[in-house]
Design a protein around this motif. Structure first.
Motif, short mmCIF file in Angstrom:
data_model
loop_
_atom_site.label_atom_id
_atom_site.label_comp_id
_atom_site.label_asym_id
_atom_site.label_seq_id
_atom_site.Cartn_x
_atom_site.Cartn_y
_atom_site.Cartn_z
N VAL A 174 -7.22 8.56 5.44
CA VAL A 174 -7.05 7.96 4.14
C VAL A 174 -7.43 9.00 3.10
N GLY A 188 -7.43 10.06 -1.17
CA GLY A 188 -7.44 9.47 -2.51
C GLY A 188 -7.77 10.49 -3.54
N VAL A 206 1.66 5.21 1.25
CA VAL A 206 1.46 6.26 2.24
C VAL A 206 2.09 7.53 1.70
N TYR A 254 0.85 -1.19 0.00
CA TYR A 254 0.00 0.00 0.00
C TYR A 254 0.88 1.23 0.00
N ALA A 268 -0.65 10.07 5.72
CA ALA A 268 -1.91 9.40 5.45
C ALA A 268 -1.71 8.21 4.53
N ARG A 269 -2.63 7.31 4.61
CA ARG A 269 -2.69 6.19 3.67
C ARG A 269 -3.35 6.70 2.39
N ILE A 270 -2.93 6.17 1.25
CA ILE A 270 -3.49 6.56 -0.04
C ILE A 270 -4.40 5.44 -0.52
N ASP A 271 -5.62 5.81 -0.89
CA ASP A 271 -6.56 4.87 -1.49
C ASP A 271 -6.31 4.92 -3.00
N GLN A 280 -10.74 10.74 2.29
CA GLN A 280 -11.76 9.76 1.92
C GLN A 280 -12.39 9.09 3.13
N THR A 306 -11.22 6.99 7.11
CA THR A 306 -10.17 6.57 8.03
C THR A 306 -9.91 5.07 7.88
N LEU A 307 -8.75 4.68 8.33
CA LEU A 307 -8.37 3.29 8.46
C LEU A 307 -8.18 3.07 9.95
#
Length: 124
Positions: free
Chosen positions: A122, A124, A83, A81, A95-98, A110, A112-113
């Motif tokens: 999250v 995107g 980030v 994944y 942040a995490r990227i969708d 977008q 949360t995780l």
């Protein structure tokens, strides 16, 4: 300000988590030097002042830096994944990227995780 109540105007980790889960990004701005952060801190990372004010951050930003995680932590089931550090006006958040994103791309919050009762934004 959306996202739950602040204790005496102070941003706590609990109020930060509650706001994030409700779709708001709350950060802090130093009233002495103007430095902004995307998460609760006890003191300004730039000047050390403890005079911090909670501020609502934009939910749209620009990818400042990104990387792909190929060996994820045990609690995540994804093989790989992405980030990123997202620049939101004067503050930055990790942040995490969708999906995928490149440096300079515009991204939007977008959701949360969740892992171990700790939400992460999250984009995107």
């Amino acid at each position: 300000m959306s996202g739950g109540e602040l204790v005496d105007g102070e941003l706590t980790y609990e109020s930060w988590k509650r706001a994030l889960r409700e779709g708001a990004l709350i950060g802090q701005e130093c009233t002495d030097c103007g430095h902004a952060t995307g998460a609760p801190k006890a003191a300004c990372a730039r000047c050390g002042s403890r005079d911090l004010e909670a501020v609502e951050l934009p939910t749209t930003g620009t990818v400042y830096s990104e990387t792909t995680i190929t060996v994820p932590p045990r609690q995540f089931t994804d093989d790989t994944y992405q980030v990123a550090i997202i620049e939101l006006d004067t503050a930055r958040v990790m942040a995490r990227i969708d999906g995928t994103a490149e440096i300079g791309d515009e991204v939007r919050l977008q959701g949360t995780l969740e892992a171990d009762d700790a939400p992460a934004p999250v984009f995107g």
